[in-house]
Write an enzyme that holds these catalytic residues in place. Sequence first.
Site, PDB file in Angstrom:
ATOM      1  N   GLY A  87      -6.107   5.549   1.697  1.00  0.00           N
ATOM      2  CA  GLY A  87      -5.663   6.941   1.776  1.00  0.00           C
ATOM      3  C   GLY A  87      -4.921   7.309   0.514  1.00  0.00           C
ATOM      4  CG  HIS A  88      -5.882   6.536  -2.898  1.00  0.00           C
ATOM      5  ND1 HIS A  88      -6.850   5.900  -3.636  1.00  0.00           N
ATOM      6  CD2 HIS A  88      -5.159   5.552  -2.320  1.00  0.00           C
ATOM      7  CE1 HIS A  88      -6.709   4.593  -3.507  1.00  0.00           C
ATOM      8  NE2 HIS A  88      -5.701   4.363  -2.710  1.00  0.00           N
TER       9      HIS A  88
ATOM     10  N   GLY B  50       0.813  -1.217   0.000  1.00  0.00           N
ATOM     11  CA  GLY B  50       0.000   0.000   0.000  1.00  0.00           C
ATOM     12  C   GLY B  50       0.841   1.259   0.000  1.00  0.00           C
ATOM     13  CG  ASP B  51       0.737   3.537   2.463  1.00  0.00           C
ATOM     14  OD1 ASP B  51      -0.380   4.067   2.578  1.00  0.00           O
ATOM     15  OD2 ASP B  51       1.186   2.708   3.269  1.00  0.00           O
TER      16      ASP B  51
ATOM     17  CG  ASP C  18      11.319  12.441  -6.061  1.00  0.00           C
ATOM     18  OD1 ASP C  18      10.567  11.475  -6.306  1.00  0.00           O
ATOM     19  OD2 ASP C  18      11.017  13.340  -5.260  1.00  0.00           O
TER      20      ASP C  18
ATOM     21  CG  ASN D 103      -9.444   0.239   4.633  1.00  0.00           C
ATOM     22  OD1 ASN D 103     -10.182   0.648   3.739  1.00  0.00           O
ATOM     23  ND2 ASN D 103      -8.992  -0.998   4.665  1.00  0.00           N
TER      24      ASN D 103
ATOM     25  CE  LYS E  41      -3.603   1.639  -3.884  1.00  0.00           C
ATOM     26  NZ  LYS E  41      -2.533   1.661  -2.885  1.00  0.00           N
TER      27      LYS E  41
ATOM     28  NE  ARG F 234       2.602   5.502   4.122  1.00  0.00           N
ATOM     29  CZ  ARG F 234       2.386   6.554   3.351  1.00  0.00           C
ATOM     30  NH1 ARG F 234       3.384   7.110   2.700  1.00  0.00           N
ATOM     31  NH2 ARG F 234       1.172   7.051   3.225  1.00  0.00           N
TER      32      ARG F 234
END
Length: 456
Positions: free
Chosen positions: A64-65, A36-37, A364, A62, A40, A336
């Site tokens: 988070g974008h 995830g994260d 980057d 749940n 997307k 994270r």
Amino acid sequence: LCGTGYCNNPPVATGLKRSRNDTGNKVTVVLGAQWGDEGKGKVVDLLATEADLVCRCQGGNNAGHTVVVEGKEYDFHLLPSGIINSKSISLIGNGVVIHLPGLFEEGDKNEKKGLKGWDKRLIVSDRAHLVFDFHQVVDGLQETQRQAQEGINIGTTKKGIGPTYSSKASRTGLRVHMYVHMLNDTHAFTLQGIFKNLVKQYQSMYPTLTVDAEDQLKKLKEYAERLRPMVRDGVYYMYEAIHGSQKKILVEGANAALLDIDFGTYPFVTSSNCTVGGACTGLGIPPLNIGDVFGVSKAYTTRVGIGAFPTEQVNAVGELLQTRGHEIGVTTGRKRRCGWLDLVILKYAHMINGFSAIALTKLDILDVLDEIKVGVAYKINGKRIPHFPANLEVLQKVEVEYETFPGWKSDTAAARKWNDLPPKAQNYIRFIENHIGVPIKWVGVGKSRECMIQMF
């Protein structure tokens, strides 16, 4: 029969033969290829600029974008990221679980940032299940119970997603069509009964759970009036979209392959199928209509919460990736965990999803590193294993085999095409796509739309 003249004058078929190629519009699916994260939302936002319909098929708030458009940062949890495109329709499918207070809070918050008319271009499937406030309380109680009993928890978002899918599987949940239909005076009593029975079910398991049923039902009635104009039969709507005029249809997956309830690092997973099959079951799309499947991966690996993470770097490299990458969960606010890119999990995600191409984001963040490592294989007792282990005890013991690359030590944030990237960065990208056997279509070097380099 010959005497009747039938042999000489058989009936002529007047119906037109249906084309065998008339299968309808193909649906493009965007999925997370790690834990995830991965970014997307940025890929969906990019594709949604030309999409007619953008859909969510599973999960809930749940997810988070984050999407940045014209310097404005929008955070989405339930709304499809494509809601930004004023010319497209957004659909929340039957596989999604919906917390109504969260949905409207999210819409109103983004409206203040400039997202106008979002509620006029949002459709909600009548088969989607509802998340209630007490589901969220139960989510927290379950985590506390796991910690007390096993000394470890799953690290859920505490958004009530797992308990709602549990209600769905045990056939005691409430779907959108039941909710909007029963809130009128004729059926209000039936709705109260279903809701109260659901509460009692959880109170029998968690005696400390207190729920003001009357107050919650009162609030639900208010939300129903806002929701009602958005509700459609999702299956029929998708069928019409696929088999009607030519349309570009996009499906935005939430969570990611390694969080899938069947294929992820169980039990440290989400409660839905966030791999390509979830698009079919969560929207009512036949597999025949799945077109391109794009996987999204960071140029390194991150994970929120606990669970096995073979390439994690609990050192200065991990801290640098966390700091430079601003690796804090959009939904949870948790830091994270960070580590080197793991090609074993990308190959595994490709096995399940059959990616047409990959979007590689946040290249980057690696700009300042002297050397960059990539995990290419797992070993047990010195021997490579050909598969991704289901057994977490095995996964936690694997030795990672790395390839090491020299860092490019230059700023890539201004790169807008392939030739703008340093040769060492190009080598890194080519190695990844050759190793996993999937072409890289986009490379991300920043937050905004303009920072996604399209390769082909």
